[in-house]
Design an enzyme around this catalytic site. Structure first.
Site, PDB file in Angstrom:
ATOM      1  N   ASP A  13       0.844  -1.181   0.000  1.00  0.00           N
ATOM      2  CA  ASP A  13       0.000   0.000   0.000  1.00  0.00           C
ATOM      3  C   ASP A  13       0.889   1.244   0.000  1.00  0.00           C
ATOM      4  O   ASP A  13       2.083   1.180   0.342  1.00  0.00           O
ATOM      5  CB  ASP A  13      -0.936  -0.011   1.213  1.00  0.00           C
ATOM      6  CG  ASP A  13      -2.248   0.717   0.936  1.00  0.00           C
ATOM      7  OD1 ASP A  13      -2.279   1.553   0.009  1.00  0.00           O
ATOM      8  OD2 ASP A  13      -3.236   0.470   1.635  1.00  0.00           O
ATOM      9  N   ALA A  14       0.291   2.354  -0.385  1.00  0.00           N
ATOM     10  CA  ALA A  14       1.073   3.575  -0.602  1.00  0.00           C
ATOM     11  C   ALA A  14       1.711   4.056   0.701  1.00  0.00           C
ATOM     12  O   ALA A  14       1.025   4.314   1.689  1.00  0.00           O
ATOM     13  CB  ALA A  14       0.192   4.671  -1.188  1.00  0.00           C
TER      14      ALA A  14
END
Length: 947
Positions: free
Chosen positions: A243-244
């Site tokens: 995930d970012a």
């Protein structure tokens, strides 16, 4: 002489298997090139003719962030259709639009980050809109359908490559990157993993994204479950995309590792293949990977494994075989079929919660449509930009005629008076119709507010603003031209936004009492509004004290419109960017006070009031005085038309609730309590009375159920029954099949969905429905044996229209494996394998693998392990502990038989020592329940026994 064309390398040869082609390509890449592939934005390798590639195209309910596209209902709305076949067609349309958009904009990626299969365990979760259901079976059925649509039907080449989000046990936005979900083994296998497992096993998943949170004390991005479980469910190479910003979180916010090199290496070894961090700038991650290699934390083989998984996806997408890729020329975008499908999905998502006969509306009905969402078609963070737009008001105009429909929004109309006696004024400007994100953006969080419009000023009369309180005192203010007051990077306040939105919403304010007036706080910056010579702005000093001058309360306009109508439709709900969204959980199930006021005013003026809730999540509303209540998620571009057609009876509603609607906040567990078994969560275990149960939804006709039968067939149970439309309207029914273990040895669900079927029946028509239920569907995770076990005995089969509306039932007796006591003398007790606990949470035994337990508050906790077999007898007990404290052993709730304490705390949470003690009783033999009491901040990993 004739020049010879050099032969194509093997990785370009479509006659070879993908595995051999990947081997060849890997052998041609340099170490530096392979490392560069591990960032989200993998660069081109021009010497080999390899194009750049990026992971991550959002496509939750349509192509998101890249500009205009068909917008389907939110994921929770797709879940409410209970229709996998429909959702497969939605996935098919979305993937075709991805391909079509990519032909014109190569920023559009084919590795799509969808669907979200996190279970809707807790209705206050801010991202409730992104999931399908609280039930793992329904979630996996809908997710499997969507991934099959995204993948396409070609046996070799995939139209897009779906990535499931967010692995694992992720249902809180509050401190989401630092909180740990304590998930006992039964909940892990029977609940949180199950939706992922069944979707992956269905064969149309290209990868998975780990979530920001920790599970059992260990970040998901270094979880051994990625290898132990996820990759064991399929023979396909799965691409795990971070995930970012999550790779950096391992050091920066979670402090799980001391250096980024250690964190990056641990993630890669655990199974993360693509790092989403620092936006398009790959240099930071490349530097960390090189540093990890230099320090011996990684090997080139580790890098090769990750690159191989990415290349596997790229080959399946046809990147290296454009002449054979059947999807390469796809051009279907905003087609009539896609528009019709968006409307069909929106219609099927509408749930009729209550109806005392007021609906459907007669054709000549005079309708007042009122409420804050009556003329809105709201989008969420993962929506595309609307090509078409239909609000409830527009839908009712279209269906009943503008002369029979009256509208009142219900906003408070106010002016803001300064301490100098002037009023805030919105200058006239050519604001045009600019829509946030219409041009598309790889990261819409970076989109800036408009600065091309003049900031607010003050004058003697000012501008009347539309004020809405969305709950918790969070306000929006809108100018007469429809633009919302917003703050751009320069700090000026302007009427400049088409809607509230953005990663940090810049269109919300709060009125704070101050003296005889109010300060106006801008929530996006945390600063107060002030008035200066060069305009209105936000600043850290000299805040303006405003007097709120109310020209009209919203309920006054609502009451006038309601009184003149035959029927009033109150459209209430949420704005998906405010009070409940990614990064922000809700605090209550209650409808915001402003909307409660409007509902009361409408009902007082006209008892024939329909409440239409348009929201991303459930509410606790009192339906007692309302003759009709409906709910739909934000339904995308055709939402208004769909709602109007249901209200008019053109479509009989057949949506069903995908999660329990609780009656009160008091019915909810803590947001961070992930033990659905112990705290009796979701319809599976909840013992109270819900406002509306899981699977609930009414129709404009009636259905009869009959002929329930069951028989064993080759490792499964074949269950069948008939459903007959006994009314006079053609309609869909969602027939639901549940089971319940009659006399289980461990706590089992009150009832559990086995399967369902949505069928369309004409008046008088009958359908025979048959379900092939594998025996594994009746099994549970046996913590004593650390595996699935089907318990022999009686199981009730329940068929009906919801989890509580059971029409038919019968009992079948299944063979299985009898329970075995725990062989604790030979194997001891894994501390996390308890049957019951109080005040305990599971934590990581080491940073790499294993579980331990610890008192949740650092002071005390208790564990119970049922049916432990001590054989002919024991005389001693040992415990493996870290930290400092005491373990007290007793049997069957009796007195303490042994007390084991650390003389001094160990040096760290992973520095375990073994403590031993004699058992202070003779004759400890046979089968007993073991009770352990923990005192102090210690971690317990294992308990052993000796003769």
């Amino acid at each position: 002489m004739t020049a010879h064309t050099p032969p194509s390398p093997p990785f370009r040869d479509p006659r070879l298997p993908f595995a051999k082609r990947i081997d060849d390509l890997l052998s041609r890449l340099t170490p530096a090139e392979k490392i560069a592939f591990l960032h989200q934005f993998a660069p081109a390798v021009e010497r080999l003719g390899i194009a750049a590639f990026r992971t991550g195209q959002e496509a939750l309910h349509g192509v998101a962030w890249m500009g205009p596209a068909t917008v389907f209902p939110q994921a929770v709305g797709l879940g409410a259709t209970w229709n996998p076949e429909l959702v497969r067609r939605v996935g098919d349309a979305v993937s075709k639009e991805v391909r079509a958009m990519r032909t014109k904009d190569d920023r559009v990626g084919l590795n799509v980050w969808a669907p979200t299969v996190n279970l809707l365990r807790h209705p206050l979760w801010g991202r409730n809109e992104e999931g399908y259901s609280e039930d793992p079976k329904l979630t996996s059925a809908i997710a499997t359908a969507y991934t099959h649509g995204l993948r396409g039907d070609h046996p070799t080449y995939w139209r897009t490559a779906p990535v499931l989000k967010h692995w694992l046990a992720h249902n809180n936005e509050t401190d989401r990157s630092t909180t740990s979900s304590s998930v006992r083994p039964r909940v892990l296998h029977e609940y949180d993993m199950r939706a992922f497992r069944e979707t992956v096993e269905a064969g149309a998943v290209a990868g998975v994204m780990p979530a920001y949170n920790l599970v059992n004390g260990r970040p998901n991005h270094v979880s051994p479950y990625l290898g132990e479980h996820l990759r064991a469910w399929t023979d396909e190479d799965l691409l795990v995309c971070s995930d970012a910003g999550a790779p950096s979180n391992l050091v920066d916010s979670e402090h799980y590792f001391d250096t980024h090199e250690e964190a990056t290496a641990a993630s890669l070894v655990a199974g993360v293949d693509s790092f989403t961090d620092h936006g398009t700038d790959s240099s930071q991650m490349i530097g960390r990977l090189r540093g990890a290699l230099d320090r011996g934390l990684l090997t080139e083989a580790d890098v090769d494994t990750a690159v191989r998984r990415q290349l596997s996806v790229r080959f399946r997408l046809g990147e290296f075989d454009p002449e054979y890729d059947p999807h390469d020329a796809t051009s279907e975008f905003d087609t009539p079929a896609h528009r019709a499908l968006a409307q069909e999905a929106a219609e099927q998502a509408v749930v009729l919660l209550k109806n005392d006969g007021l609906l459907p509306l007669a054709p000549d009905t005079r309708v007042a449509v009122v409420g804050l969402l009556a003329d809105e078609c709201k989008l969420d963070w993962y929506s595309g930009t609307l090509l078409h737009r239909s609000t409830p008001l527009e839908g009712l105009y279209e269906r009943f005629g503008a002369d029979r429909v009256e509208f009142a929004e219900g906003v408070d109309r106010v002016r803001l008076k300064t301490s100098a006696g002037t009023f805030l004024r919105v200058p006239e400007a050519d604001a045009d119709d600019e829509v946030r994100g219409a041009e598309g953006a790889l990261d819409p969080a970076l989109l800036a507010g408009r600065t091309d419009l003049p900031p607010l000023t003050t004058d003697a009369t000012g501008t009347e603003l539309a004020l809405v309180d969305w709950g918790e005192g969070v306000l929006t203010l809108r100018a007469p031209d429809g633009r919302y007051l917003s703050v751009a990077d320069d700090g000026r306040v302007r009427a400049s936004a088409d809607q509230p939105g953005g990663w940090i919403v810049q269109e919300t304010f709060r009125l704070e009492p101050h003296g005889n007036g109010h300060l106006l706080k801008h929530l996006g910056t945390g600063r107060h509004v002030c008035v200066s010579a060069d305009g209105v702005k936000v600043a850290d000093e000299d805040p303006e004290v405003f007097e709120l001058v109310v020209a009209e309360r919203g309920e006054e306009a609502v009451a006038r419109a309601a009184a003149r109508a035959d029927v009033v439709v109150v459209v209430a709900g949420n704005d998906p960017h405010i009070n409940g969204r990614e990064t922000e959980d809700r605090t209550t199930l209650r409808l915001p006070g402003h909307q409660e006021r409007l509902l009361r005013a409408a009902r007082a003026a006209n008892p024939a009031t329909v409440l239409a809730l348009v929201s991303a999540y459930p509410y606790a509303v009192d339906p007692a005085d309302l003759p009709a209540v409906l709910w739909t998620a934000h339904g995308g571009q055709a939402a208004g038309t769909a709602l109007a057609r249901v209200l008019a009876g053109d479509v009989s509603p057949a949506g069903r609730l995908p999660q329990t609607w609780y009656a009160d906040d008091a019915d909810l567990p803590g947001l961070l309590d992930y033990d659905v078994i112990g705290s009796r969560q979701t319809y599976l275990y909840f013992e109270g009375t819900p406002l509306f149960p899981f699977g609930h939804g009414l129709s404009y006709t009636s259905f009869a159920y009959d002929g329930l039968s069951a028989r064993m067939e080759d490792g499964s149970v074949r269950v069948s029954f008939t459903v007959t439309n006994t009314g006079d309207v053609t309609a869909d029914e969602v027939a639901q099949l549940y089971t319940r273990a009659v006399d289980p040895s461990v706590p089992r669900p009150r009832r559990e969905l086995l399967d369902h079927r949505r069928v369309t029946l004409a008046p008088g028509a009958t359908a025979e429905l048959a379900f092939q239920v594998p025996l594994s569907a009746f099994a549970f995770w046996d913590v004593a044996q650390d595996r699935w076990r089907l318990e022999p005995g009686a199981y009730e089969l329940l068929a009906g229209a919801s989890s509580e509306d059971v029409r038919l039932r019968m009992t079948v007796t299944l063979d299985g494996e009898s329970a075995l006591p725990r062989a604790v003398v030979t194997g001891g007790l894994a501390a996390a394998g308890f049957d019951e606990q109080s005040g305990v949470e599971i934590v990581d035994r080491t940073k790499v693998s294993g579980d331990a337990v610890t008192p949740a508050d650092g002071t005390a906790g208790e564990l119970v392990y049922r049916a432990c077999d001590f054989g002919p007898g024991i005389s001693g007990v040992t415990v493996e502990v870290a930290g400092g404290g005491t373990v007290e052993l007793s049997l069957d709730g009796g007195p303490a038989l042994a007390v084991l304490s650390t003389a001094t705390p160990t040096s760290g949470p992973y520095d375990y020592v073994s403590l031993g003690a004699s058992v202070a009783a003779a004759g400890v033999h046979g089968v007993h329940d073991v009770h352990l009491r923990l005192r102090g901040p210690l971690r317990l990993a294992h308990v052993g026994f000796s003769g």
